[in-house]
Write a protein that holds these residues in place. Structure first.
Motif, short mmCIF file in Angstrom:
data_model
loop_
_atom_site.label_atom_id
_atom_site.label_comp_id
_atom_site.label_asym_id
_atom_site.label_seq_id
_atom_site.Cartn_x
_atom_site.Cartn_y
_atom_site.Cartn_z
N ALA A 35 0.87 -1.07 -0.20
CA ALA A 35 0.27 0.17 -0.17
C ALA A 35 0.54 1.63 0.14
O ALA A 35 0.66 2.19 -0.46
N ASP A 36 1.81 0.80 0.28
CA ASP A 36 2.94 1.87 0.55
C ASP A 36 3.70 2.73 -0.31
O ASP A 36 3.82 3.67 -1.31
N LEU A 37 3.87 1.17 -1.53
CA LEU A 37 4.62 1.24 -2.37
C LEU A 37 3.89 2.15 -3.72
O LEU A 37 3.71 3.32 -4.18
N PHE A 38 2.22 1.71 -3.59
CA PHE A 38 1.19 1.78 -5.10
C PHE A 38 0.61 3.57 -4.70
O PHE A 38 0.54 4.03 -5.00
N GLY B 25 3.13 5.96 -3.00
CA GLY B 25 3.87 6.92 -3.73
C GLY B 25 4.25 6.46 -4.90
O GLY B 25 4.45 7.75 -5.71
N PHE B 26 3.76 5.69 -5.85
CA PHE B 26 3.79 5.23 -7.01
C PHE B 26 2.45 4.38 -7.54
O PHE B 26 2.33 3.57 -8.10
N SER C 195 5.45 9.62 -7.94
CA SER C 195 4.64 11.16 -8.06
C SER C 195 3.72 11.27 -6.59
O SER C 195 2.33 12.00 -6.60
N GLY C 196 4.54 10.73 -5.80
CA GLY C 196 2.62 10.37 -4.33
C GLY C 196 4.16 10.13 -3.21
O GLY C 196 5.20 10.15 -3.55
N ILE D 198 8.54 11.00 2.04
CA ILE D 198 9.47 11.58 1.30
C ILE D 198 8.32 12.34 0.34
O ILE D 198 7.80 11.85 -0.28
N ALA D 199 8.18 13.63 -0.44
CA ALA D 199 8.03 14.43 -1.42
C ALA D 199 8.12 13.74 -2.08
O ALA D 199 9.17 13.27 -2.76
N PRO D 200 6.92 13.58 -3.19
CA PRO D 200 7.36 12.76 -5.02
C PRO D 200 8.73 13.85 -5.58
O PRO D 200 8.66 15.39 -5.80
N THR D 201 8.89 13.22 -6.45
CA THR D 201 9.80 13.23 -6.97
C THR D 201 10.01 14.22 -8.56
O THR D 201 10.72 14.17 -9.27
N ARG D 202 8.78 12.80 -9.03
CA ARG D 202 8.38 12.72 -10.68
C ARG D 202 9.11 12.27 -10.87
O ARG D 202 9.85 12.62 -13.00
N ARG D 203 10.58 11.42 -10.31
CA ARG D 203 11.59 10.51 -11.09
C ARG D 203 11.15 9.26 -11.32
O ARG D 203 10.26 8.27 -10.31
N HIS D 204 11.10 8.92 -12.59
CA HIS D 204 10.97 7.28 -12.94
C HIS D 204 12.03 6.38 -12.76
O HIS D 204 13.10 6.28 -12.47
N VAL D 205 10.94 4.55 -11.93
CA VAL D 205 11.85 3.82 -11.38
C VAL D 205 12.22 3.20 -11.81
O VAL D 205 11.19 2.86 -12.52
N ASN D 206 12.62 2.16 -12.75
CA ASN D 206 13.14 0.64 -13.47
C ASN D 206 14.03 -0.18 -12.34
O ASN D 206 15.36 -0.11 -12.70
#
Length: 202
Positions: free
Chosen positions: A51-54, A56-57, A85-86, A91-99
């Motif tokens: 739930a924490d992951l979803f 934030g992402f 994006s969440g 930690i506030a959103p950074t708009r960074r894409h993670v792979n």
């Protein structure tokens, strides 16, 4: 003993529930007392982490790369990706894409996961840089090596430039072979910016 095809179907159901962000469906596939290596035990803790992951992402998805089944265990290689994006772990959103690449070993009994070990998504913040303060990001950026320093002149030549002259041609060839091999290997491990190749952050 559970048949291999049943374990494959179990993991397909589990992965589908995760990609739909359906936490109730995920819970149905977990033993209430499921154990996780180096993480809190129990289905509640597992669900809380997801739930924490979803949160934030919100667009987080996994893609299966490979699956291996043996006895009552399922080993998987996954690729997870999403955009920060969440708020994630405060930690506030950074708009960074993670792979990121993930590897997991599940033990399944009675249609539910009873044990898990492997890598997870808890390192997303580290890979995306969203766990760094602005000051830490500036310090990290200042330590990055300019790409020109590694592409203009081969590294083994710069190393050999420190060897005093005169030197015989045979000795030069020997030193070149000894010096270039490990250094070129190191170049394959570390990029010019100090990150591992394919670290996943764009």
């Amino acid at each position: 003993m559970t048949d291999a095809w049943e374990l494959r179907l179990w993991f397909e159901d589990y992965l589908d529930a995760c990609n739909r962000h359906d936490l109730d469906a995920v819970r149905e596939l977990l033993d209430p007392r499921v154990r996780r290596a180096h993480l809190p035990a129990g289905a509640d803790a597992w669900i809380d982490d997801l739930a924490d992951l979803f949160h934030g992402f919100p667009d987080w998805q996994w893609r299966r790369i490979q699956i291996v089944v043996e006895d009552d265990r399922v080993a998987v290689h996954l690729r997870g990706s999403g955009t920060h994006s969440g708020v994630y772990r405060g930690i506030a959103p950074t708009r960074r894409h993670v792979n990121v690449a993930e590897f997991g070993m599940y033990r399944v009994a009675g249609g539910r996961a009873t044990e898990f070990s492997g890598t997870g998504t808890t390192h997303c913040c580290e890979l995306s840089g969203c766990d760094r303060t602005p000051h830490q990001r500036r310090r990290y950026a200042s330590r990055r090596m300019p790409a020109a320093t590694t592409t203009s002149v081969p590294l083994w030549r710069r190393q050999l430039s420190a060897i005093p002259a005169p030197i015989s041609r045979q000795a030069f060839t020997t030193i070149r072979l000894v010096v270039s091999s490990p250094i070129r290997s190191a170049n394959n491990v570390l990029r010019s910016d100090g990150c591992a190749p394919g670290a996943g952050v764009r």
